[in-house]
Scaffold this motif. Structure first.
Motif, PDB file in Angstrom:
ATOM      1  N   VAL A 551       9.156 -19.129  22.775  1.00  0.00           N
ATOM      2  CA  VAL A 551       9.256 -17.875  23.530  1.00  0.00           C
ATOM      3  C   VAL A 551       8.454 -16.835  22.761  1.00  0.00           C
ATOM      4  CG1 VAL A 551      10.801 -16.051  24.333  1.00  0.00           C
ATOM      5  CG2 VAL A 551      11.513 -18.439  24.484  1.00  0.00           C
ATOM      6  N   ALA A 552       7.600 -16.109  23.466  1.00  0.00           N
ATOM      7  CA  ALA A 552       6.706 -15.150  22.808  1.00  0.00           C
ATOM      8  C   ALA A 552       7.024 -13.717  23.205  1.00  0.00           C
ATOM      9  CB  ALA A 552       5.251 -15.464  23.146  1.00  0.00           C
ATOM     10  N   PHE A 553       6.954 -12.834  22.220  1.00  0.00           N
ATOM     11  CA  PHE A 553       7.082 -11.393  22.444  1.00  0.00           C
ATOM     12  C   PHE A 553       5.743 -10.776  22.049  1.00  0.00           C
ATOM     13  CE2 PHE A 553      11.270 -13.055  21.850  1.00  0.00           C
ATOM     14  CZ  PHE A 553      12.054 -12.361  22.754  1.00  0.00           C
ATOM     15  N   VAL A 554       5.143 -10.043  22.949  1.00  0.00           N
ATOM     16  CA  VAL A 554       3.766  -9.580  22.772  1.00  0.00           C
ATOM     17  C   VAL A 554       3.678  -8.064  22.906  1.00  0.00           C
ATOM     18  CG1 VAL A 554       1.458  -9.595  23.822  1.00  0.00           C
ATOM     19  CG2 VAL A 554       2.709 -11.744  23.505  1.00  0.00           C
ATOM     20  N   VAL A 555       2.991  -7.436  21.946  1.00  0.00           N
ATOM     21  CA  VAL A 555       2.682  -6.002  22.002  1.00  0.00           C
ATOM     22  C   VAL A 555       1.198  -5.870  22.325  1.00  0.00           C
ATOM     23  CG1 VAL A 555       2.621  -3.821  20.723  1.00  0.00           C
ATOM     24  CG2 VAL A 555       4.451  -5.477  20.285  1.00  0.00           C
ATOM     25  N   LEU A 556       0.896  -5.109  23.362  1.00  0.00           N
ATOM     26  CA  LEU A 556      -0.500  -4.967  23.792  1.00  0.00           C
ATOM     27  C   LEU A 556      -1.190  -3.803  23.087  1.00  0.00           C
ATOM     28  CD1 LEU A 556      -0.112  -5.530  27.649  1.00  0.00           C
ATOM     29  CD2 LEU A 556      -0.775  -7.205  25.911  1.00  0.00           C
ATOM     30  N   ARG A 557      -2.491  -3.910  22.984  1.00  0.00           N
ATOM     31  CA  ARG A 557      -3.279  -2.812  22.437  1.00  0.00           C
ATOM     32  C   ARG A 557      -3.369  -1.686  23.466  1.00  0.00           C
ATOM     33  NH1 ARG A 557      -8.288  -5.190  18.846  1.00  0.00           N
ATOM     34  NH2 ARG A 557      -7.193  -6.981  17.974  1.00  0.00           N
ATOM     35  N   GLU A 558      -3.723  -0.504  22.984  1.00  0.00           N
ATOM     36  CA  GLU A 558      -3.876   0.639  23.877  1.00  0.00           C
ATOM     37  C   GLU A 558      -4.951   0.342  24.918  1.00  0.00           C
ATOM     38  OE1 GLU A 558      -4.473   4.277  21.797  1.00  0.00           O
ATOM     39  OE2 GLU A 558      -2.670   4.055  20.562  1.00  0.00           O
ATOM     40  N   GLY A 559      -4.658   0.721  26.155  1.00  0.00           N
ATOM     41  CA  GLY A 559      -5.631   0.499  27.224  1.00  0.00           C
ATOM     42  C   GLY A 559      -5.346  -0.743  28.048  1.00  0.00           C
ATOM     43  N   TYR A 560      -4.375  -1.557  27.624  1.00  0.00           N
ATOM     44  CA  TYR A 560      -4.017  -2.763  28.366  1.00  0.00           C
ATOM     45  C   TYR A 560      -2.591  -2.635  28.900  1.00  0.00           C
ATOM     46  CZ  TYR A 560      -8.121  -5.014  26.325  1.00  0.00           C
ATOM     47  OH  TYR A 560      -9.415  -5.336  25.971  1.00  0.00           O
ATOM     48  N   VAL A 561      -2.366  -3.209  30.078  1.00  0.00           N
ATOM     49  CA  VAL A 561      -1.034  -3.152  30.690  1.00  0.00           C
ATOM     50  C   VAL A 561      -0.591  -4.570  31.055  1.00  0.00           C
ATOM     51  CG1 VAL A 561      -1.298  -0.817  31.606  1.00  0.00           C
ATOM     52  CG2 VAL A 561      -2.043  -2.763  32.982  1.00  0.00           C
ATOM     53  N   PRO A 562       0.711  -4.816  31.011  1.00  0.00           N
ATOM     54  CA  PRO A 562       1.210  -6.151  31.379  1.00  0.00           C
ATOM     55  C   PRO A 562       0.881  -6.507  32.824  1.00  0.00           C
ATOM     56  CG  PRO A 562       2.906  -4.829  30.292  1.00  0.00           C
ATOM     57  CD  PRO A 562       1.784  -3.905  30.600  1.00  0.00           C
ATOM     58  N   SER A 563       0.603  -7.765  33.062  1.00  0.00           N
ATOM     59  CA  SER A 563       0.348  -8.249  34.426  1.00  0.00           C
ATOM     60  C   SER A 563       0.516  -9.756  34.438  1.00  0.00           C
ATOM     61  CB  SER A 563      -1.065  -7.886  34.887  1.00  0.00           C
ATOM     62  OG  SER A 563      -2.041  -8.611  34.139  1.00  0.00           O
ATOM     63  N   LEU A 564       0.734 -10.295  35.642  1.00  0.00           N
ATOM     64  CA  LEU A 564       0.843 -11.751  35.781  1.00  0.00           C
ATOM     65  C   LEU A 564      -0.462 -12.429  35.388  1.00  0.00           C
ATOM     66  CD1 LEU A 564       2.850 -12.007  39.127  1.00  0.00           C
ATOM     67  CD2 LEU A 564       3.661 -12.580  36.829  1.00  0.00           C
ATOM     68  N   LYS A 565      -1.577 -11.766  35.706  1.00  0.00           N
ATOM     69  CA  LYS A 565      -2.887 -12.323  35.363  1.00  0.00           C
ATOM     70  C   LYS A 565      -3.049 -12.438  33.843  1.00  0.00           C
ATOM     71  CE  LYS A 565      -7.859 -11.585  36.185  1.00  0.00           C
ATOM     72  NZ  LYS A 565      -8.294 -11.492  34.797  1.00  0.00           N
TER      73      LYS A 565
END
Length: 637
Positions: A551-565
């Motif tokens: 199971v992964a927990f991910v923090v995105l960089r600025e400028g990116y948003v979560p999406s199914l893609k």
């Protein structure tokens, strides 16, 4: 696994190989010579006593003092007027101590400790923020032969009480408060609660730092500044000539049982090991300004903020606050302001800086830097490359060090002070002289190159722990029972065809998915290689068919948003990088990961939340508790 950032691949250098050969073939002769770089009051009668294996003892019969080797030997030379410590507070205050200044203050504090009845072998607990008084008390304790146990200032009252009770500390040194992200941490208040559960502390010395109101118990609690008013600056306390195997300090580290282990180190062997590993790995000189960002509450701070740099007569920098406070460029500002030449930090910090972006770095002139270091956990190749190219501008070698509280100092590391090997992003390279390491299979056989297995150390080394305080059985069971005649650090590793070691994380952070062993570090590294990902943490979740799934927990960089893609891209990336078996069963996009104030991801908390456990364990060290609620809502707890 990365490639050599050099034009052509080279074998291990002859100079490095010769030193390693000498140390392994005739360790007693090798260390007899190397130990003489320190100043001893009496030379040892025996270099190594292995008659009580695995309780090895080094430089038996030798007499030495840590405070003397950090201070006295320098104040007799031109270095007496050299800056020993540069301290910068979170609010921007700066204090500088020359070796003479430090010598004066350590002697005055040693006198106070004597006045409180502290003698050789007594334990004192230090619960202080990152302020100069912390190394001053450590060196003062060492000067009179007392044993210090530093308790990280992010720990709760319960955690502090457990450490005081286990060590039976007679004296506690704390502060009214410390600063963290502009807020006051009420250390004295926390200490008072801890003392309600303790039985050994007779007195408390309080350093005035934050100016917040505190309760002072008459007859027990004393302000340091008031006590020092009556101590002359000409005070001199003769350093106690302690046996080489006299404990210098106890440092508590987490154990699988939940009860902290009191790791304790010798004076002689530990100092020799820290002296040489620091020299070999970083090759610093009198012109250097050294900054290790670790808190002194951890072993990295003991060895490479205090004892290592001061033994070498270097200038060591201490910073009180959070590395990204009040702005993401605080670190780069400090490096530019003080002309830092050697910078040593954690992969977690590097990935945080990556998330903020290179623009913050480029606001500052970092041309003073000439060598970089990494500590605390395996560094993924992407973070290594960013560190090398953005921070070091492609000209600073990265000294990626593997070691732990128990080893005292670096074990596997590049060695700029001998002859720097070609570097591979993500690899700690090869063992330092005196370290015989290997990778074993589950059955205790040497693993072939490219095969994951268990890291082992096959011979004793001077910096090794003396044991677990008050619990010799736990020492044997934890470190010496997994593989016969080998020290087992509990880490998963691989050695490649060039003999380079790749540390793959804790052995208990290895997942067994449908009988396949997969290191969580591998999956995390694959996820972080995606341009959208700043940080990732992977844990295992029980599965009725596969046994365990990631199971992964991910923090995105600025400028990116979560999406199914994006989730699909990440799953495919893991599948392509490692194999379909490693694909996470779930990816949770979070704003932040639960971390301790020292920057380590609290994976046990992630595991507890995923498993739906009611108790998340001790959360006293968490930096931001809001991360917990976000995780719970995402996981559906």
């Amino acid at each position: 696994m990365g490639v050599l950032p050099v034009e052509e691949k080279r074998v291990i250098t002859a100079q490095m190989e010769e030193l390693r050969k000498q140390a392994l073939e005739n360790p007693e002769q090798f260390w007899d010579e190397k130990a003489r770089a320190l100043e001893w009051f009496k030379i040892w009668e025996k270099v190594l006593d292995d008659s009580q294996k695995p309780f090895f003892r080094w430089f038996v019969g030798g007499l030495i003092n840590a405070s003397y080797n950090c201070l006295d030997k320098h104040v007799k030379t031109w270095r007496k007027n050299k800056v020993a410590i540069i301290w910068e507070g979170e609010g921007g205050e700066i204090r500088k101590y020359t070796y003479r200044d430090l010598f004066v203050e350590v002697n005055r504090v040693a006198s106070l400790l004597r006045n409180f009845g502290i003698r050789e072998g007594d334990r004192i607990a230090l619960y202080l923020p990152m302020i100069p008084e912390l190394p001053i008390f450590m060196l003062a304790a060492a000067r009179i032969g007392a044993i210090h146990t530093v308790v990280f200032s992010g720990f709760s009252s319960d955690s502090l009480a457990k450490r005081i009770n286990d060590s039976k500390a007679r004296l506690l040194v704390t502060a009214d408060g410390g600063f963290r992200r502009g807020k006051i941490v009420p250390l004295k208040e926390i200490a008072d609660k801890a003392l309600e559960q303790t039985f050994s502390v007779e007195n408390v010395i309080v350093v005035k730092r934050a100016g917040n109101p505190v309760n002072m118990v008459e007859g027990r609690d004393f302000w340091l500044h008031t006590l020092l008013e009556g101590v002359s600056k000409n005070t001199y306390i003769e350093p106690v000539k302690v046996d080489s195997n006299h404990p210098l300090f106890i440092l508590y580290t987490s154990g699988t049982t939940g009860s902290p282990k009191g790791i304790y180190h010798s004076t002689g062997g530990y100092l020799v090991w820290v002296y040489w590993t620091f020299k070999w790995a970083f090759n610093l000189n009198d012109e250097d300004i050294w900054w290790c960002t670790a808190d002194i509450g951890w072993i990295t701070g003991h060895s490479y903020v205090v004892y290592g740099p001061l033994m070498h007569g270097l200038t060591t920098l201490m910073y009180e606050g959070a590395l990204d406070y009040p702005a993401p460029d605080r670190v780069w500002s400090i490096i530019e302001k003080h002309g830092v030449t050697g910078f040593y930090t954690s992969p977690t910090a590097i990935r945080m800086f990556m998330r903020y972006g290179k623009n913050w770095v480029e606001l500052h002139d970092l041309s003073s830097l000439r060598i970089l270091g990494s500590v605390g956990e395996p560094i993924n190749p992407e973070a290594w490359e960013w560190y090398f190219n953005i921070v070091g501008k492609g000209k600073c070698p990265i000294i990626d060090t593997w070691w732990q509280t128990e080893t005292g100092g670096f074990m596997i590391s590049p060695a700029a002070g001998i002859q720097l090997l070609p570097l591979k992003p993500g690899s700690a390279t090869i063992p330092l002289p005196g370290v015989e390491a290997d990778v074993y299979t589950e059955d205790g056989e040497p693993a072939p190159p490219g095969t994951q297995g268990y890291l082992v150390i096959k011979k004793p080394w001077p910096g090794m722990l003396l044991g677990v305080w008050g619990d010799p059985k736990r020492y044997i069971e934890t470190y010496w029972s997994r593989f016969p005649n080998c020290y087992y650090p509990g880490d998963y590793a691989m050695r490649d065809e060039d003999g380079y070691f790749w540390i793959l994380g804790r052995a208990d952070e290895v997942l067994k998915v449908a009988a396949h062993r997969i290191g969580t570090m591998e999956i995390e590294s694959a996820l972080v290689s995606h341009p959208a990902v700043a940080e990732a943490a992977v844990i295992g979740k029980p599965d009725p068919i596969k046994g365990e799934v990631p199971v992964a927990f991910v923090v995105l960089r600025e400028g990116y948003v979560p999406s199914l893609k994006l989730e699909e891209e990440l799953l495919n990336l893991v599948s392509e990088t490692i194999g379909p078996i490693a694909k996470p069963a779930n990816i949770f996009f979070v704003h932040k990961l639960p971390k301790t104030r020292s920057g380590k991801i609290m994976r046990r908390v992630l595991k507890a939340i995923v498993k739906g456990e009611e108790s998340l364990g001790d959360l006293s060290t968490i930096e931001d508790a809001s991360a917990i609620e976000e995780l719970k809502s995402l996981v559906g707890v």
